[in-house]
Design a protein around this motif. Structure first.
Motif, mmCIF file in Angstrom:
data_model
loop_
_atom_site.group_PDB
_atom_site.id
_atom_site.type_symbol
_atom_site.label_atom_id
_atom_site.label_comp_id
_atom_site.label_asym_id
_atom_site.label_seq_id
_atom_site.Cartn_x
_atom_site.Cartn_y
_atom_site.Cartn_z
ATOM 1 N N GLU A 1 -64.629 -29.648 -14.285
ATOM 2 C CA GLU A 1 -65.946 -29.679 -15.047
ATOM 3 C C GLU A 1 -66.329 -31.396 -13.199
ATOM 4 O OE1 GLU A 1 -64.588 -31.451 -18.531
ATOM 5 O OE2 GLU A 1 -65.468 -30.162 -19.270
ATOM 6 N N GLN B 1 -60.401 -26.951 -16.813
ATOM 7 C CA GLN B 1 -61.543 -27.181 -17.393
ATOM 8 C C GLN B 1 -62.168 -28.693 -17.242
ATOM 9 O OE1 GLN B 1 -61.546 -26.634 -21.873
ATOM 10 N NE2 GLN B 1 -64.107 -27.758 -21.899
ATOM 11 N N CYS C 1 -65.249 -21.739 -11.043
ATOM 12 C CA CYS C 1 -66.368 -22.169 -9.904
ATOM 13 C C CYS C 1 -67.731 -21.650 -9.189
ATOM 14 C CB CYS C 1 -66.694 -23.574 -9.395
ATOM 15 S SG CYS C 1 -65.939 -24.950 -10.486
ATOM 16 N N HIS D 1 -67.971 -29.586 -10.184
ATOM 17 C CA HIS D 1 -69.669 -29.788 -10.828
ATOM 18 C C HIS D 1 -70.264 -31.208 -10.355
ATOM 19 C CE1 HIS D 1 -70.515 -25.881 -11.461
ATOM 20 N NE2 HIS D 1 -69.647 -25.629 -12.619
ATOM 21 N N ARG E 1 -70.404 -12.265 -19.300
ATOM 22 C CA ARG E 1 -70.960 -12.762 -18.983
ATOM 23 C C ARG E 1 -72.095 -11.495 -19.137
ATOM 24 N NH1 ARG E 1 -69.239 -15.685 -14.355
ATOM 25 N NH2 ARG E 1 -70.897 -15.573 -12.924
ATOM 26 N N PHE F 1 -68.280 -18.979 -13.488
ATOM 27 C CA PHE F 1 -68.367 -19.618 -15.041
ATOM 28 C C PHE F 1 -68.573 -20.876 -15.262
ATOM 29 C CE2 PHE F 1 -65.889 -15.526 -14.443
ATOM 30 C CZ PHE F 1 -66.318 -14.651 -15.390
ATOM 31 N N GLU F 2 -68.607 -20.917 -16.541
ATOM 32 C CA GLU F 2 -68.714 -22.145 -17.553
ATOM 33 C C GLU F 2 -67.333 -23.161 -16.979
ATOM 34 O OE1 GLU F 2 -71.892 -23.591 -18.149
ATOM 35 O OE2 GLU F 2 -72.406 -22.245 -17.316
ATOM 36 N N PRO F 3 -66.763 -24.595 -17.453
ATOM 37 C CA PRO F 3 -65.470 -24.734 -17.657
ATOM 38 C C PRO F 3 -64.698 -24.259 -18.964
ATOM 39 C CG PRO F 3 -67.486 -26.666 -16.928
ATOM 40 C CD PRO F 3 -68.302 -25.474 -17.031
ATOM 41 N N GLU F 4 -65.756 -24.411 -19.538
ATOM 42 C CA GLU F 4 -64.802 -24.267 -20.877
ATOM 43 C C GLU F 4 -64.399 -22.798 -20.762
ATOM 44 O OE1 GLU F 4 -66.858 -25.542 -24.470
ATOM 45 O OE2 GLU F 4 -66.208 -25.173 -25.955
#
Ligand SMILES: CC(C)(COP(=O)(O)OP(=O)(O)OC[C@H]1O[C@@H](n2cnc3c(N)ncnc32)[C@H](O)[C@@H]1OP(=O)(O)O)[C@@H](O)C(=O)NCCC(=O)NCCS
Length: 288
Positions: A120, A116, A220, A123, A54, A224-227
């Motif tokens: 998604e 992951q 989430c 979201h 990050r 953090f991004e899903p990947e």
């Protein structure tokens, strides 16, 4: 063709692996600007993971939640394909790195990597519900949308082994505490619960949130991004993969398959039969 100066070529070469993560010079290492000698002994491993991914250090509360999410995924025993593969690879003579690489390769959409896709979907529900929408209704719509597209399974829910995943409730408790302290907003925890309700409706029974579902909530909540969620799970499971590879190495057995040889596997092909005449007429080939 334009002629380039030696300085331009050198500048291009330096920029080839342009990175904002680490700066290294002889005798000097800095990560995200922090000298390594200041990080060592002061920054804990989950804080280091956060800094690397990050760019800034987390608050102690954020680090605590991330750490908690990394603990329960480390191992799920030799029935888990990732762990079994690690052990089998070692019995085939692979060193620890080969065993770990083989095992990590299977942590994809179905086993271990479902977090992951789950993130998604969370979201998707978040966006659909907006500020005012009902979360259960939005979750139902998203589930139906995916069902219509042939994806009837909601990643992060259900388990072959556990009627209720024992890793979920303690992490929900930590989420509640983090929300009370203002570390997280709690929106994704509510979305996770809403999915559970939406899944229960058509089936008439609970399909409980599993470890991928609850860690997806945490990742989430922490932004953090899903990947990266999948990557974080892999970091966690890597510990178990390494431990099992190491334990199996100490046992010294060679070539272990997924089951003991004495247990037959089921054969479902044609019954025993003779080769067709034209093949049988060839006689036995001998090597010279
Ligand atoms: C883990 C999993 C493979 C178990 O599946 P299973 O053995 O079929 O589970 P059950 O026997 O308990 O469930 C049977 C029914 O519930 C449904 N079901 C199970 N998990 C479901 C899910 N996550 N979403 C929607 N429906 C689900 C099955 O489709 C099946 O429906 P059917 O009777 O109409 O065919 C499945 O829940 C799954 O794929 N979950 C998502 C992937 C995941 O999170 N993996 C990580 C596990 S730690």
């Amino acid at each position: 063709m334009t002629t380039r100066t030696a300085e331009q070529t050198l500048a291009d070469a330096s920029a080839w692996w342009d990175t904002s993560i680490i700066d290294i010079h002889p005798g000097k290492i800095a990560i995200r600007g922090y000298p390594i000698e200041q990080l060592i002994g002061r920054v804990r491993f989950p804080e280091m993971i956060w800094l690397m991914l990050r760019g800034e250090l987390p608050s102690p509360e954020q680090a605590e939640l991330l750490e908690a999410a990394l603990v329960p995924g480390v191992d799920h025993g030799p029935h888990a394909p990732s762990i079994a593969i690690s052990r089998m690879a070692v019995t085939c003579g692979l060193p620890v790195n080969g065993a770990m690489a083989s095992a990590i390769n299977v942590l994809d959409d179905i086993h271990g990597g479902a977090g992951q896709q789950c993130m998604e979907r969370y979201h998707e529900i978040d966006v659909l519900a907006g500020a005012e929408g009902d979360l259960v209704e939005s979750a139902t719509t998203v589930l139906e949308r995916h069902r219509a597209a042939g994806e009837k399974i909601m990643p992060g829910f259900g388990h072959r082994f556990h009627p209720v995943d024992p890793r979920t409730a303690p992490l929900f408790e930590l989420l509640a505490r983090a929300e009370a302290r203002g570390t997280i907003g709690g929106r994704f925890a509510r979305i996770g619960r809403a999915v559970e309700v939406a899944l229960q409706k058509p089936k008439g029974r609970l399909i409980p949130m599993n470890i991928d579902g609850i860690t997806a909530v945490i990742f989430c909540e922490l932004g953090f991004e899903p990947e990266l969620g999948r990557g974080l799970f892999i970091l966690s499971r890597s510990v178990g993969i390494l431990a099992h590879a190491w334990e199996q190495k100490q046992r010294g057995r060679r070539i272990m398959g997924p089951m003991p040889r004495e247990i037959p596997f089921k054969y479902s092909g044609p019954a025993r039969r003779d080769l067709p005449a034209e093949f049988a007429a060839r006689g036995t080939r001998t090597r010279t």
